[in-house]
Motif scaffolding. Structure first.
Motif, PDB file in Angstrom:
ATOM      1  N   LYS A 189       2.870   3.663   2.406  1.00  0.00           N
ATOM      2  CA  LYS A 189       1.888   4.639   2.887  1.00  0.00           C
ATOM      3  C   LYS A 189       2.241   5.242   4.242  1.00  0.00           C
ATOM      4  O   LYS A 189       1.876   6.380   4.529  1.00  0.00           O
ATOM      5  CB  LYS A 189       0.496   4.014   2.939  1.00  0.00           C
ATOM      6  CG  LYS A 189       0.313   2.947   4.005  1.00  0.00           C
ATOM      7  CD  LYS A 189      -1.147   2.540   4.109  1.00  0.00           C
ATOM      8  CE  LYS A 189      -1.378   1.589   5.269  1.00  0.00           C
ATOM      9  NZ  LYS A 189      -2.796   1.256   5.463  1.00  0.00           N
ATOM     10  N   ASP A 190       2.938   4.511   5.089  1.00  0.00           N
ATOM     11  CA  ASP A 190       3.276   5.019   6.420  1.00  0.00           C
ATOM     12  C   ASP A 190       4.728   5.458   6.520  1.00  0.00           C
ATOM     13  O   ASP A 190       5.277   5.581   7.623  1.00  0.00           O
ATOM     14  CB  ASP A 190       2.989   3.939   7.474  1.00  0.00           C
ATOM     15  CG  ASP A 190       1.504   3.588   7.549  1.00  0.00           C
ATOM     16  OD1 ASP A 190       0.684   4.519   7.407  1.00  0.00           O
ATOM     17  OD2 ASP A 190       1.175   2.403   7.731  1.00  0.00           O
ATOM     18  N   ASP A 191       5.355   5.721   5.385  1.00  0.00           N
ATOM     19  CA  ASP A 191       6.775   6.082   5.391  1.00  0.00           C
ATOM     20  C   ASP A 191       7.017   7.263   4.432  1.00  0.00           C
ATOM     21  O   ASP A 191       7.642   7.109   3.392  1.00  0.00           O
ATOM     22  CB  ASP A 191       7.615   4.865   4.972  1.00  0.00           C
ATOM     23  CG  ASP A 191       9.108   5.128   5.117  1.00  0.00           C
ATOM     24  OD1 ASP A 191       9.486   6.015   5.912  1.00  0.00           O
ATOM     25  OD2 ASP A 191       9.896   4.455   4.415  1.00  0.00           O
ATOM     26  N   GLU A 224       0.857  -1.182   0.000  1.00  0.00           N
ATOM     27  CA  GLU A 224       0.000   0.000   0.000  1.00  0.00           C
ATOM     28  C   GLU A 224       0.893   1.231   0.000  1.00  0.00           C
ATOM     29  O   GLU A 224       1.753   1.389   0.860  1.00  0.00           O
ATOM     30  CB  GLU A 224      -0.935  -0.024   1.202  1.00  0.00           C
ATOM     31  CG  GLU A 224      -1.869  -1.223   1.185  1.00  0.00           C
ATOM     32  CD  GLU A 224      -2.845  -1.232   2.340  1.00  0.00           C
ATOM     33  OE1 GLU A 224      -2.981  -0.178   3.014  1.00  0.00           O
ATOM     34  OE2 GLU A 224      -3.482  -2.269   2.582  1.00  0.00           O
ATOM     35  N   ASP A 241       1.603  15.741  -0.495  1.00  0.00           N
ATOM     36  CA  ASP A 241       0.905  14.514  -0.850  1.00  0.00           C
ATOM     37  C   ASP A 241       0.020  14.796  -2.069  1.00  0.00           C
ATOM     38  O   ASP A 241      -0.835  15.682  -2.027  1.00  0.00           O
ATOM     39  CB  ASP A 241       0.047  14.055   0.340  1.00  0.00           C
ATOM     40  CG  ASP A 241      -0.454  12.627   0.189  1.00  0.00           C
ATOM     41  OD1 ASP A 241      -0.484  12.130  -0.951  1.00  0.00           O
ATOM     42  OD2 ASP A 241      -0.837  12.022   1.205  1.00  0.00           O
TER      43      ASP A 241
END
Length: 497
Positions: A377-379, A356, A406
């Motif tokens: 997605k979390d980095d 993701e 983003d």
């Protein structure tokens, strides 16, 4: 034609769904990414379009009683699956850039998060909405950029791909920068300014060209554009248009313009411009049409053509031209049941990125675009991070200082559009700003510069790990298969002996 139907899909989406339900896989979490592998028209960019119509389709997605009856008549699907479809509603979350955003090959443009069956079903419909409109918006941006200060009118209704296609063309072209259309229905539906002249048949329906021109301006004294090439542009159409222009002025009106639809647009536009200027009509506008695209328009300008408005039809409405015809957008599974997925394939160009993901753009202090970064997605990326270009021949680079933004936002949650989408005008304005933001060399029609797109170090590592895991699994399965075949062959030989 019911283009909002749940049956507007390829059959294999439904057969896969039926398989997922049969194997109790349908409610497993999954993520799909939509992207394209090559910039259209051998160009340096694409313009993302079609999101609003795609989301509207998803929001109302359901199977009617007639849909279920038809599927039952195919004798493919069992009662359990048909009952599942009766209750079907779309509940996924969708991330996407704003329409009009300039995007590049292999970037995850739209991601769908939800259960496997729902996310699978929408593949064909999403690609139908987004591939075509992105292609046309990109073509429109290229045509509009080639036209410079001249205006462009979308003339493509009669050559578009069907009734739905001609509306999509007008909408997408507006986002790309073509701000008027000849399509009256598109004008009503999308509030796009409508423009038009008359056809050769108008002239041919009168005893002579002069009578035809006089009759037309009598009805439209303040908006008439006369088509002057029905018989002979310089010896007939032009003199008659000049005469009518003077007669209109004597009555307190001004001829709006003339249109050229055949012949050499460079030579004719220059001679027509000079004639109207000499006669005291410098504001009469010259419209050129007939098989135009960005390359033809660029050639006309380079050779000194005097054109105020370009009417672009076939090649805009069909996305025609080198590298056009269709956008090769695809929709691939990137995560299933919490595990990253990727297509490895024997063709490296068709390999996908696992997991993701998020998509970021680095801007300088003047809001110029410098670099796009695909990451997990979390980095999110940071200044100084190492980035790996998607093109193998390029060297890794370091993220310079700048504003990291983003590019995508959640536009749908639990199957519902979560905020008011931008208007068509706002999307068009966003596109214009985006085109000013990217390097000018990326806008070139010939040999455009390659805009840098890279992946983060953590995504690069995940890609390598996933590739290795797939390779080991595949090797192990193949070894087991070979061993079993060898054992079977050996036993068979023993039995024969």
């Amino acid at each position: 034609m019911a283009t909002d139907s749940a049956l507007m899909t390829d059959l294999y989406e439904l057969t896969m769904m039926a398989g997922y339900v049969a194997h109790n896989m349908h409610e497993q979490p999954a993520c799909f990414d939509l992207f394209f592998r090559k910039n259209p028209f051998h160009g340096g960019y694409a313009v993302f379009a079609g999101l609003e119509t795609a989301l509207s389709y998803l929001e109302q997605l359901h199977f009617t009683a007639d849909d279920i009856s038809y599927l039952a008549s195919l004798d493919l699907f069992n009662d359990r699956f048909l009952e599942y479809l009766r209750e079907f509603r779309f509940h996924c979350t969708v991330l996407a850039p704003a329409e009009g955003t300039v995007v590049f090959a292999n970037e995850p443009l739209l991601s769908v998060h939800g259960n496997l069956a729902e996310a699978q079903l929408i593949e064909s419909a999403l690609l139908n909405h987004l591939n075509f409109q992105t292609l046309i918006a990109t073509k429109a941006a290229r045509v509009n950029n080639a036209a410079g200060d001249a205006a462009v009118v979308e003339f493509g209704m009669r050559r578009a791909h069907g009734p739905d296609g001609c509306l999509s063309v007008a909408r997408a072209a507006y986002i790309g920068g073509v701000r008027s259309t000849s399509n009256t229905l598109a004008g009503q539906v999308f509030s796009i300014p409508v423009k038009g002249t008359h056809a050769h048949s108008w002239v041919m329906a009168f005893p002579n060209e002069l009578d035809a021109f006089r009759a037309y301006v009598q009805i439209f004294p303040d908006s008439a554009i006369l088509l002057i090439d029905t018989y002979d542009t310089l010896t007939s159409g032009l003199p008659n248009a000049l005469r009518v222009a003077q007669e209109l002025r004597n009555e307190g009106h001004e001829l709006r313009g003339v249109r050229l639809d055949s012949g050499d647009p460079v030579e004719l536009s220059r001679k027509v411009r000079a004639a109207f200027d000499r006669a005291g009509f410098p504001l009469v506008r010259i419209v050129v049409s007939s098989e135009l695209d960005e390359f033809a328009i660029q050639d006309i300008r380079n050779k000194g053509g005097q054109v105020d408005i370009y009417g672009v039809g076939t090649k805009l409405a069909t996305g025609g031209g080198p590298g056009g015809g269709a956008l090769g957008g695809v929709y691939k599974l990137s995560s299933y049941a919490g595990q990253p997925c990727m297509k490895t394939t024997s063709d490296p160009l068709k390999a996908t990125l696992p997991g993701e993901k998020a998509l970021y753009r680095l801007l300088d202090s003047a809001d110029n675009s410098l670099l796009d970064i695909i990451c997990l997605k979390d980095d999110p990326p940071q200044t100084g991070d190492r980035i790996f270009p998607l093109t193998p021949e390029s060297q890794p680079l370091t993220v310079p200082k700048g504003e990291i933004t983003d590019l995508r936002h959640t536009v749908m949650k639990n199957g519902r559009i979560i905020s008011r989408l931008p208007s068509l005008q706002q999307s068009a304005d966003h596109c214009a700003a985006q085109l000013r933001s990217i390097p000018e060399a990326c806008l070139r029609l010939q040999n455009p510069a390659i805009y840098p797109v890279g992946i983060s170090a953590s995504l690069q590592q995940l890609r390598q790990e996933t590739t290795h895991r797939y390779s080991c699994t595949l090797h192990g399965r193949n070894r087991d298969l070979i061993d079993s075949l060898e054992n079977f062959s050996g036993n068979l030989l023993k039995d024969k002996a």
